[in-house]
Design an enzyme around this catalytic site. Sequence first.
Site, mmCIF file in Angstrom:
data_model
loop_
_atom_site.group_PDB
_atom_site.id
_atom_site.type_symbol
_atom_site.label_atom_id
_atom_site.label_comp_id
_atom_site.label_asym_id
_atom_site.label_seq_id
_atom_site.Cartn_x
_atom_site.Cartn_y
_atom_site.Cartn_z
ATOM 1 N N ASN A 122 0.993 -1.418 -0.118
ATOM 2 C CA ASN A 122 -0.259 0.158 -0.488
ATOM 3 C C ASN A 122 0.827 1.247 0.611
ATOM 4 O OD1 ASN A 122 -2.459 1.939 1.768
ATOM 5 N ND2 ASN A 122 -2.641 1.636 0.105
ATOM 6 N N LEU A 123 1.364 1.127 -1.181
ATOM 7 C CA LEU A 123 3.022 2.296 -1.218
ATOM 8 C C LEU A 123 2.198 3.815 -0.592
ATOM 9 C CD1 LEU A 123 5.501 0.215 -2.903
ATOM 10 C CD2 LEU A 123 5.260 -0.039 -0.635
ATOM 11 N N HIS B 171 6.767 5.646 1.276
ATOM 12 C CA HIS B 171 7.900 4.611 0.608
ATOM 13 C C HIS B 171 9.115 5.176 -0.810
ATOM 14 C CE1 HIS B 171 4.319 2.155 2.678
ATOM 15 N NE2 HIS B 171 5.512 1.798 3.191
ATOM 16 N N GLU C 46 11.374 7.390 9.472
ATOM 17 C CA GLU C 46 11.900 8.046 11.365
ATOM 18 C C GLU C 46 10.090 8.091 11.572
ATOM 19 O OE1 GLU C 46 13.722 11.409 10.756
ATOM 20 O OE2 GLU C 46 15.947 10.423 10.909
ATOM 21 N N LYS C 47 8.963 8.207 10.756
ATOM 22 C CA LYS C 47 7.857 8.058 11.477
ATOM 23 C C LYS C 47 7.616 6.731 12.410
ATOM 24 C CE LYS C 47 3.974 7.001 9.078
ATOM 25 N NZ LYS C 47 2.958 5.688 10.100
ATOM 26 N N ASP C 48 8.440 5.624 12.362
ATOM 27 C CA ASP C 48 8.063 4.982 13.060
ATOM 28 C C ASP C 48 9.636 4.566 14.054
ATOM 29 O OD1 ASP C 48 5.810 3.133 12.044
ATOM 30 O OD2 ASP C 48 6.397 2.944 10.506
ATOM 31 N N GLN D 248 10.121 1.591 16.017
ATOM 32 C CA GLN D 248 10.964 0.305 15.077
ATOM 33 C C GLN D 248 12.806 0.775 14.198
ATOM 34 O OE1 GLN D 248 8.035 -1.326 12.150
ATOM 35 N NE2 GLN D 248 9.527 0.187 11.008
#
Length: 298
Positions: A32-33, A37, A150-152, A155
């Site tokens: 679901n790019l 991405h 960097e949103k995650d 993670q």
Amino acid sequence: MEIFADILPLREQIKTWKREGKRIAFIPTMGNLHEGHLTLVRTAREHADIIVASIFVNPMQFNNVDDLTNYPRTIDEDIEKLTSENVDMLFTPTPEVMYPDGLDKQTVVDVPVISTILEGASRPGHFKGVSTVVAKLFNIVQPDVACFGEKDFQQLALIRQMVIDMAMDIDVVGVATVREMDGLAMSSRNNLLTLNERQRSPVLARTMRWISSQMRRGRNDYESLIEDASDQLRAADLQPDEIFIRDARTLQEPTEETTQAVILMAAFLGQVRLIDNLVVELTTAANEEEEEEEEEEK
């Protein structure tokens, strides 16, 4: 772009590129790019000769079966986007390829501390699923560099720690969050928002920036600050899930020595859980510079 669903033929092609002295960059995704991405792809191109992407909706990292079932899958559109960005290889394994003996018998990779704090505390097992699948994908692709958004934030910290602890010879590159024009962090889950919810969604980023401005002005009563921010979200009909203010390096509570903090936020908008983060420079010089920039913008 070559597309592989099985491990062995992919490895043969990787070996060929390695023999030719090619440097390989890897971008693991769940599909679901979106533009975020594709920014990873463009960044990867700066670091390597060959770009390999993967699309795999990893069942091990989902706590909710409905969330897994409803996760957007747009493989045809994803292939078009990756092809337009001149990605060299796409790996699209099934759960049976990645976990041939089932999840219950799969060896897991667990990164202690980071995997169980903050978002890991409310989503038990989630980060164990992330570290396991990323470690396995790293072993399959054998990249020289891997790019993550960097949103995650947590993670990314988890993967960097895993690479260090497991002595993996991989450069992990963090890429800045890509946002919509109204400030909403790009995410595959945004497609699940209704039109009304999408119109209200920028409140998350605005609230986060408000916290940042308060911190840069010296406010450090973090519990009260978080409660005020929660009230702002509720006023816009967002349900706060998690708001943390942490040392950006350790992800622990900020101390007097903390010079860089991170705001980590998650909130439900309808049935969709949105996440975002913002790094805040707490040094005096950085604050003065940012205040000057804000004045110039006015």
